[in-house]
Design an enzyme around this catalytic site. Sequence first.
Site, mmCIF file in Angstrom:
data_model
loop_
_atom_site.group_PDB
_atom_site.id
_atom_site.type_symbol
_atom_site.label_atom_id
_atom_site.label_comp_id
_atom_site.label_asym_id
_atom_site.label_seq_id
_atom_site.Cartn_x
_atom_site.Cartn_y
_atom_site.Cartn_z
ATOM 1 N N SER A 215 4.547 2.640 7.773
ATOM 2 C CA SER A 215 4.272 1.489 6.911
ATOM 3 C C SER A 215 5.499 1.085 6.112
ATOM 4 C CB SER A 215 3.133 1.810 5.943
ATOM 5 O OG SER A 215 1.891 1.686 6.558
ATOM 6 N N HIS B 54 0.810 -1.217 0.000
ATOM 7 C CA HIS B 54 0.000 0.000 0.000
ATOM 8 C C HIS B 54 0.847 1.273 0.000
ATOM 9 C CE1 HIS B 54 0.518 -0.299 4.455
ATOM 10 N NE2 HIS B 54 0.491 1.010 4.387
ATOM 11 N N ASP C 129 0.293 -7.710 1.312
ATOM 12 C CA ASP C 129 0.671 -6.316 1.561
ATOM 13 C C ASP C 129 2.189 -6.161 1.633
ATOM 14 O OD1 ASP C 129 0.297 -3.624 1.824
ATOM 15 O OD2 ASP C 129 -0.051 -3.671 3.978
#
Length: 509
Positions: free
Chosen positions: A352, A236, A269
Amino acid sequence: MSTENEGTAVPPAPSAPPVRVDSPAASPHPAAPDDGGPHTPAPAAPYGASDPEHAPGPHGAFDPHGAPEAPAAPPSAPSYAPHQAGDAPGSQAPDASWPPPPPPPSLPSYGGGDGSGGGWGGSGGGWGSSYQPPAPKPRGRGGLVAAILVAALVAGGLGGGLGYTLARNNDETSSTTVAASDTGGSVKRDPGTVAGVAAKALPSTVTIEAASTNGEGGTGTGFVFDKQGHIVTNNHVVADAVDGGRLSATFPDGKKYQARVVGHAQGYDVAVIKLVDAPSDLVPLPLGDSDKVAVGDSTIAIGAPFGLSNTVTTGIISAKNRPVASSDGSAGSKSSYMSALQTDASINPGNSGGPLLDAQGNVIGINSAIQSTSNGGFGTGQAGSIGLGFAIPVNQAKFVAQQLIKTGKPVYAKIGASVSLEETTSGAKITEQGVSGSAPVEAGGPAAAAGLKPGDVITKLDDRVIDSGPTLIGEIWTHKPGDKVTVTYERGGKQHTTDLTLGSKTGDE
């Protein structure tokens, strides 16, 4: 609702699903960024507000100089209780067709109260005012104590006078010059300290900026995977740059490199990018063994929370094998599933893709998501750390990254059956109808070969308890295709077990 059984994760709770933690491009004073993907899912964005420091000083303490008592401590800033995770993602597993994305949660604004309170102060005698001991009483313990106190004061004065006289006499006979060090001395930090780990790991982490062709994008983190210039991060984080967008990676020393996407796996992910014109002196971070991590182990997270690059935070492993289903909430986005490492190290949007390290500096996970608070009363800004962060175990991420570097496509383990993604506590039920009208149990697939049928409820995979379809998918994806597992299931009110060899599926479609 059903999904091809590959592995799922049950998000923390029905109210607000965890969110992925990437952040929009940093600004000098970044506002609560638009997560877009440590994003807004089950691994997601924790919150945190610190209480102002209270003025010290107990009430009623004896003040030999007559100083007044300190006023009451200032009021503490409000604290916010964490909210439970949101509902399970869609109704179909990624193996066949992805479930429709869950509605994006309303995220709380990131901020904290400003506390004010009285400081030290007051009127009356201050420090340094002279103290006159009371005259000794002729009888009683009080008189004796006073006499001793006077004697002590006299002795103290005498000692001070003698010390000064000796020093003065010594100065008259010899001269000694004492010079203070102007360097402050050398500071040595052991490799096992947080400072030592951070000093070694920071040069191998990067702040990633990704933007689509229309300029939309955000900021995330990654780390050096090999000497060839491959960087591992979250899918992402780089999703906006996949189709012709712009991608760059900046090291802590300020050196910035353009990069390209080598491969990305939406379900896991995980993504791999490669530096264009990569330097020859790259130092890959050492990879640990996430299977050997224990609850209570120390953790160190590195990332760019809210665009603040090269930020180091610490905590512990709060839980293992935490089922997490996450999504960035954007239109058309697919959910990712993981059996995550949970940590209370502060993780925020922008963390992230960054490394979660153990006390020795080994990567044990990829920070991917945080749990957000409820949407009541905080506005609609990006959520922040509440001490509930989730990381993809490095053993799984390593396998995925190697596949992406090798073929550019992810490879998922699967059982070849569609399972319900509805939130339950009883297990993962094989649906009566498959995805898009397909058979619920793939003919000749792993589940069929193991004797599983529609209506069976899977309750365990090896020794791991399965309480829902998402949990099953997340657990399956911790394995590789070809792994043999033991499935415990219920049929007609009776419990059965069967051995199953996991199949494989390539790509996200």
